[in-house]
Every structure is written in C-alpha cells, then in structure tokens.
Design an enzyme around this catalytic site. Structure first.
Site, PDB file in Angstrom:
ATOM      1  N   GLU A 285      -0.599 -15.234   3.462  1.00 26.16           N
ATOM      2  CA  GLU A 285      -1.841 -14.644   2.950  1.00 26.16           C
ATOM      3  C   GLU A 285      -2.121 -14.994   1.485  1.00 26.16           C
ATOM      4  OE1 GLU A 285      -3.383 -10.989   5.109  1.00 26.16           O
ATOM      5  OE2 GLU A 285      -1.406 -10.367   4.392  1.00 26.16           O
TER       6      GLU A 285
ATOM      7  N   HIS B 234      -1.968  -7.641  -3.320  1.00 27.20           N
ATOM      8  CA  HIS B 234      -2.381  -7.320  -1.950  1.00 27.20           C
ATOM      9  C   HIS B 234      -1.270  -6.486  -1.335  1.00 27.20           C
ATOM     10  CE1 HIS B 234      -3.373  -7.355   2.220  1.00 27.20           C
ATOM     11  NE2 HIS B 234      -2.323  -8.080   2.534  1.00 27.20           N
TER      12      HIS B 234
ATOM     13  N   HIS C 186      -0.261  -3.042   1.698  1.00 25.11           N
ATOM     14  CA  HIS C 186      -0.604  -2.223   2.865  1.00 25.11           C
ATOM     15  C   HIS C 186      -0.287  -0.766   2.551  1.00 25.11           C
ATOM     16  CE1 HIS C 186       0.961  -6.206   4.745  1.00 25.11           C
ATOM     17  NE2 HIS C 186      -0.291  -6.355   4.364  1.00 25.11           N
TER      18      HIS C 186
ATOM     19  N   HIS D  51      -5.759  -2.917   7.759  1.00 24.58           N
ATOM     20  CA  HIS D  51      -4.788  -3.848   7.176  1.00 24.58           C
ATOM     21  C   HIS D  51      -4.230  -3.336   5.844  1.00 24.58           C
ATOM     22  CE1 HIS D  51      -3.995  -8.360   5.993  1.00 24.58           C
ATOM     23  NE2 HIS D  51      -3.069  -7.558   5.525  1.00 24.58           N
TER      24      HIS D  51
HETATM   25 ZN   LIG Z   1      -1.455  -8.188   4.384  1.00 22.14          ZN
END
Ligand SMILES: [Zn+2]
Length: 242
Positions: A77, A96, A98, A166
């Site tokens: 990602e 980034h 979760h 996500h």
């Molecule tokens: Zn992710």
C-alpha cells in the site's frame, strides 16, 4: 549525525510509538518525504512497525517505485503515501493505519469530528473514501497509483480521511505532528463512540478547532513526542521540528 540520519532514527521511533500506542498493530505504516529529494519518500520494507530498524528503511519515488530495494519487499500500500506527497507539496509525513475506533465512522453515517481540545488537529470533519465507488469489488487494499490518487483527492487539503471498511490516512507537515494526529484521532474516535452512546454530542466549534490548530506548535508536539518516546523505550532525539 546528518539530518537524514536523525530523521531516519525518528522514523523508526515513530513506527515504535504508533505500535506502542495501539494505532498500528502488525500492519499500518508511517513515512517521511526525503528532506533533500522532495520527489522521494522513505518507508520501511514490509514489516510490522514494532520490529522496524533503520536498515529496513527504503527510498521510493512518488509513484511507489523502490530506488534501491536490495531484495527487500515493499509494502503493497505504498501508493497511499506517494499519491499524497504528489498531491500535497507541503506534506512531509503520512501515516496509514487501521486504528480500530475509527472504523465504525467509515461504515456508518456518523461523522467523525473533534470533541476534545487535544484532538482538534484531526480537522473539522473526516471525509470518507470508499474504494468501491470507483474500483468496484476489491480486497480493499490501495495497490496502485490510480487508487492512491483517488484517495488523495478525497483527502483534499485536510489532515485526515477515513477509508471505508479499512482504516484512515493522516498527513502533516512534520513526522512528529503526523504521529500526534494519529494518536489523537484514535482517542477522539473512541471518545466519540462513548459520548454518542450517552446522548447528543457537543463537538468543538469550527472556531475552536481553528484556534487549537493555530496554537499546536512545535513545542507542544515535542512534549507529546518525548512522552511517547519514553513509553516506547526510544530516545526522544534532537532533531528540531518547527
Ligand atoms: Zn491498510
């Protein structure tokens, strides 16, 4: 040590802090734009943030191409980061993750908004990016630049955005501030769920959010950084952050 070496040590520390504070687990990532090469960013090889060492850090061009991979496997990602650096020249760090408390706000109509002064840096209201809108049924991972750019478009000039089903992204002008916002984003989401269960929530006003954002200086961010470093068993370092 040169500035770059200090920054790389800070990037390792940022990974450890985010893991220690429960923002990332075995997954999620934090990056910095290269201080001398704005067309590149630095990111670990694909590894759990808690385990990352300086030797794991790799340079990428903004389209996600590794510059000198030396056999190391990159995160799938990485395009999230490249696309945000590409769209936002002022951004020096991207996270980034979760972060668990943010997830319900990406899958319901409830808007995630700041409700506590420490959390005002998350921005006025988080937009939600839904990968399904443009890319249909996927595994929800951002695995190419088209997806990354679409996400960056939803983020716009904000510090944060949610990703439906996500996680979220955080963008800031320093690494330490990106860590700060990520930690307080999780806290705000957690508190907001609790407050909503009790009744109507009085959020910070737009003016209050602007006032706190203007006051959240390097000194304030450094104070949080020193605390989180101590908890994560890392040196707070000496790199000056404005
Ligand atoms: Zn992710």
């Amino acid at each position: 040590m040169a500035d770059l070496d200090l920054l790389l040590e800070e990037l390792v520390t940022a990974n450890r802090i985010l893991a220690h504070e429960g923002v990332v687990d075995g997954f999620g990532h934090v990056t910095v734009r290269h201080p001398q090469r704005p067309d590149r960013f630095v990111m670990s090889r694909a590894r759990a943030p808690e385990c990352i060492e300086v030797e794991d850090l790799m340079e990428f061009t903004l389209d996600g191409t590794p510059v000198d991979p030396k056999g190391r496997k990159p995160y799938l990602e990485r395009f999230i980061h490249g696309a945000i650096y590409e769209a936002r020249p002022e951004i020096m760090s991207v996270v980034h993750n979760h972060s668990p408390s943010t997830i319900p706000f990406g899958i319901t109509a409830k808007k995630l908004r700041p409700l506590m002064h420490m959390c005002a840096t998350i921005g006025h209201e988080l937009p939600v990016w839904d990968i399904n809108d443009k890319f249909g049924d996927t595994d929800l991972l951002v695995t190419n630049m088209a997806m990354g750019r679409d996400l960056a478009k939803t983020l716009g000039n904000r510090p944060t955005a949610l990703m439906r089903g996500h996680g979220c992204v955080v963008a800031a002008d320093t690494l330490r501030k990106a860590v700060w916002i990520s930690i307080y984003l999780e806290l705000n989401a957690n508190l907001q769920m609790k407050a909503m269960a009790m009744g109507d929530v009085k959020f910070l006003s737009r003016g209050e959010v602007d006032a706190v954002m203007a006051r959240t200086s390097g000194f304030t961010v450094d104070r949080g950084w020193e605390y989180w470093c101590r908890r994560a068993g890392r040196s707070a370092g000496t790199l000056e952050i404005n």
